[in-house]
Design an enzyme around this catalytic site. Structure first.
Site, PDB file in Angstrom:
ATOM      1  N   ASN A 111       1.576  16.797 -10.850  1.00 40.84           N
ATOM      2  CA  ASN A 111       0.551  16.010 -10.160  1.00 40.84           C
ATOM      3  C   ASN A 111      -0.079  14.971 -11.083  1.00 40.84           C
ATOM      4  OD1 ASN A 111       1.218  17.803  -8.211  1.00 40.84           O
ATOM      5  ND2 ASN A 111      -0.744  18.878  -8.154  1.00 40.84           N
ATOM      6  N   THR A 156      -6.678 -31.076   9.992  1.00 41.80           N
ATOM      7  CA  THR A 156      -7.399 -29.916  10.515  1.00 41.80           C
ATOM      8  C   THR A 156      -6.825 -29.718  11.907  1.00 41.80           C
ATOM      9  OG1 THR A 156      -9.165 -31.198  11.523  1.00 41.80           O
ATOM     10  CG2 THR A 156      -9.555 -30.484   9.260  1.00 41.80           C
ATOM     11  N   HIS A 157      -6.694 -28.482  12.327  1.00 42.27           N
ATOM     12  CA  HIS A 157      -6.070 -28.168  13.630  1.00 42.27           C
ATOM     13  C   HIS A 157      -4.640 -28.734  13.712  1.00 42.27           C
ATOM     14  CE1 HIS A 157     -10.229 -27.262  15.044  1.00 42.27           C
ATOM     15  NE2 HIS A 157     -10.514 -28.312  14.291  1.00 42.27           N
ATOM     16  N   SER A 278      24.284 -23.768   8.663  1.00 40.45           N
ATOM     17  CA  SER A 278      24.457 -23.026   9.905  1.00 40.45           C
ATOM     18  C   SER A 278      25.937 -22.723  10.103  1.00 40.45           C
ATOM     19  CB  SER A 278      23.924 -23.857  11.071  1.00 40.45           C
ATOM     20  OG  SER A 278      24.544 -23.468  12.276  1.00 40.45           O
ATOM     21  N   LYS A 284      23.381 -28.892   9.916  1.00 36.46           N
ATOM     22  CA  LYS A 284      22.155 -28.204   9.548  1.00 36.46           C
ATOM     23  C   LYS A 284      21.977 -27.941   8.060  1.00 36.46           C
ATOM     24  CE  LYS A 284      19.784 -26.014  12.217  1.00 36.46           C
ATOM     25  NZ  LYS A 284      18.446 -26.135  12.698  1.00 36.46           N
ATOM     26  N   GLU A 291      11.308 -19.842   4.619  1.00 34.64           N
ATOM     27  CA  GLU A 291      11.218 -19.001   5.833  1.00 34.64           C
ATOM     28  C   GLU A 291      11.167 -17.520   5.457  1.00 34.64           C
ATOM     29  OE1 GLU A 291      13.560 -20.698   9.507  1.00 34.64           O
ATOM     30  OE2 GLU A 291      14.632 -21.181   7.680  1.00 34.64           O
ATOM     31  N   TYR A 318      -4.140  16.915  -4.616  1.00 30.19           N
ATOM     32  CA  TYR A 318      -2.772  16.459  -4.383  1.00 30.19           C
ATOM     33  C   TYR A 318      -2.202  17.073  -3.109  1.00 30.19           C
ATOM     34  CZ  TYR A 318       2.169  15.442  -4.835  1.00 30.19           C
ATOM     35  OH  TYR A 318       3.436  14.992  -4.579  1.00 30.19           O
ATOM     36  N   GLN A 323       3.796  11.718  -2.195  1.00 32.43           N
ATOM     37  CA  GLN A 323       5.113  11.303  -2.687  1.00 32.43           C
ATOM     38  C   GLN A 323       5.583  10.037  -1.965  1.00 32.43           C
ATOM     39  OE1 GLN A 323       8.177  14.226  -3.874  1.00 32.43           O
ATOM     40  NE2 GLN A 323       9.268  13.560  -2.054  1.00 32.43           N
TER      41      GLN A 323
HETATM   42  N1  ARG Z   1       7.631  13.957  -6.627  1.00 30.05           N
HETATM   43  C1  ARG Z   1       6.247  14.254  -6.534  1.00 30.05           C
HETATM   44  C2  ARG Z   1       5.477  12.990  -6.111  1.00 30.05           C
HETATM   45  O1  ARG Z   1       5.994  11.952  -6.238  1.00 30.05           O
HETATM   46  C3  ARG Z   1       5.721  14.718  -7.834  1.00 30.05           C
HETATM   47  C4  ARG Z   1       4.534  15.612  -7.732  1.00 30.05           C
HETATM   48  C5  ARG Z   1       4.922  16.860  -7.066  1.00 30.05           C
HETATM   49  N2  ARG Z   1       3.924  17.858  -7.151  1.00 30.05           N
HETATM   50  C6  ARG Z   1       4.014  18.979  -6.447  1.00 30.05           C
HETATM   51  N3  ARG Z   1       3.098  19.827  -6.615  1.00 30.05           N
HETATM   52  N4  ARG Z   1       4.981  19.209  -5.607  1.00 30.05           N
HETATM   53  O2  ARG Z   1       4.370  13.042  -5.650  1.00 30.05           O
END
Ligand code: ARG
Length: 472
Positions: A111, A156-157, A278, A284, A291, A318, A323
């Site tokens: 995490n 403008t516009h 084109s 073209k 674009e 977390y 992810q």
């Molecule tokens: N692959 C996970 C992510 O990108 C990493 C963290 C995962 N943590 C867990 N407790 N499963 O968030």
């Protein structure tokens, strides 16, 4: 998949579809450099704090270095054998150096690890975006200098409004991109905080030194709250938000280039190298690059909304939902960087049709405001002058001519204050150069703006370079 590092608690193997569904390796593998860099920092810190021995740290660092080299030489393929980049690197390390490799993950979790990897990645991307933006601004400045006195109708516009200098129009984009650069810089300063060591969510019981890791990785600060550290995605949202605003600016410029290169406008021509043809219409030459710049702004806006939606309902801390944050950031970074790269190459290749632009500058009654100002200078109240000129315009439309095609006698039928000096007063160059108010289109003002922009372009931080790493 190989034996999982978290297998201990499980009796049954993971369902195949679940493995596929939960894997992120196919997109987070691009973080490998940051993941290894963060792991090296972490491992050295563990040794500094006496949590592992210096000898063990050396073996881990060496192993990580080899893994990095092998990934870069294509000797390790980071594919779906592993769940994510963190697992891939750690599994590979343990396979290479044995049990010692298992000490790397002490006092951290994925995490805080992914939070660090993404901050390291975003730091680089922000610096890159700023430098690419600088290149676009440099191209704009050069164009403005080269075409300093080219006239054009200001709109403008999307209706002819008043004549302006083309360089003034270009410098308007310079201003937008300056704000974009500042936004990336602001985002950088706020996100430049080191989260590793927050562990799963609550911090760690082991005697770590997060300040040490921060110094090693050149972060000025450590996160203040471990729970925030593993769940904060603000910096990604800020990056996507600054990118969305930037792409909106790019898209507006692209729209103008598309319009201006149509035969109806015929103000500019984009070089062949940046157009396509084109498959059916042989004549073209299409402005596909602008674009697509306009079109790609859509996906960048989408990425921002995607991230906001992803995070809005998440309880602390977390959650695996997070992810899903990466692809939005990666796609934004890829889209913005390639777009800016192309834009700075396309701009110098534009041919400006100055005669046509100048010819249109005075058409469509763009001098009407100045004519009203002329009467004001002769003592007519502005509201009245506005009305009189409106009637002159109506008369001209009826007789198929522009204001300056009228004779003095014709003017005099509308107001006795008209005199011979009305004609030089409505000379386009004088019309332009009278607009000396701050930020106005007078040549003197635009030259001043260009000169100031030149100094701003390479100004030292906090204008241009918030990245302490890049200063080395
Ligand atoms: N692959 C996970 C992510 O990108 C990493 C963290 C995962 N943590 C867990 N407790 N499963 O968030």
């Amino acid at each position: 998949m190989a034996e999982k590092l978290w297998q201990g608690r499980f009796d049954q193997p993971t369902n195949k579809l679940v493995e596929e569904y939960t894997a992120s390796i196919h997109y987070d593998s691009r973080l490998y450099r940051y993941d290894i860099e963060g792991s090296i920092a972490h491992c050295r810190m563990l040794a500094e704090c006496g949590i592992i021995s210096h000898d063990e740290a050396s073996r881990i660092v060496e192993g990580l270095g080899e893994i990095l080299r092998d990934i870069e030489r294509g000797r390790i393929t980071l594919d779906s054998v592993h769940e994510d980049i963190h697992m891939a690197v750690e599994t590979e390390l343990i396979a290479r150096i044995g049990e010692t490799g298992g000490k790397l993950h002490t006092a951290r979790s994925r995490n805080d690890q992914v939070a660090l990897d993404m901050r390291l990645y975003t730091r680089d991307v922000l610096s890159q975006c700023r430098s690419l933006l600088r290149d676009v601004q440099a191209a704009l400045l050069e164009m403005a200098e080269k075409h300093i006195e080219v006239l054009m109708p200001g709109f403008t516009h999307l209706q002819h409004a008043q004549p302006v200098l083309f360089s003034h129009h270009l410098m308007a984009y310079f201003e937008m991109f300056t704000r974009d650069r500042e936004r990336f810089g602001d985002c950088f300063r706020r996100m430049n905080v080191m989260p590793l060591g927050s562990a799963a969510l609550a911090g760690t019981t082991l005697p770590t030194d997060m300040e040490w890791t921060a110094r090693y990785l050149k972060f000025p600060k450590v996160v203040a709250n471990s729970m925030d550290a593993v769940s904060d995605r603000d910096y990604m949202i800020e990056f996507c938000s600054a990118s969305a605003i930037l792409m909106m600016h790019v898209s507006r410029m692209a729209e103008e280039l598309i319009l201006w290169s149509s035969p109806e406008f015929a103000f500019v021509e984009i070089s062949d190298a940046f157009c396509t043809g084109s498959s059916i219409m042989p004549q073209k030459k299409n402005p596909d690059v602008p674009e697509l710049m306009r079109g790609k702004s859509g996906r960048v806006f989408g990425n921002l909304v995607g991230l906001l939606t992803l995070t809005k309902g998440l309880p602390l801390t977390y959650n695996r939902d997070l992810q899903e944050d990466k692809e939005a950031v990666f796609d934004t970074a890829d889209t913005v960087t390639v777009t800016l790269r192309l834009l700075s190459k396309l701009l110098p290749q534009i041919t400006v049709n100055r005669e046509r632009m100048a010819a249109m500058a005075g058409r469509g009654f763009t001098l009407a405001t100045d004519m009203a100002d002329y009467l004001v200078r002769k003592g007519v109240p502005f509201r009245k002058a506005h009305h009189i000129v409106g009637q002159v315009v109506q008369y001209c439309i009826k007789h198929g001519k522009e204001l300056v095609d009228c004779t003095l006698d014709e003017f005099k039928t509308f107001h006795k204050a008209f005199d011979t000096d009305v004609f030089p007063y409505l000379e386009i160059s004088t019309v332009i150069d009278r607009r000396t108010s701050v930020g106005g289109t007078a040549t003197s003002r635009v030259k001043e703006a260009i000169a100031l922009a030149r100094t701003r372009l390479d100004a030292p931080e906090n204008e241009t370079n918030p990245n302490p790493n890049a200063e080395k």
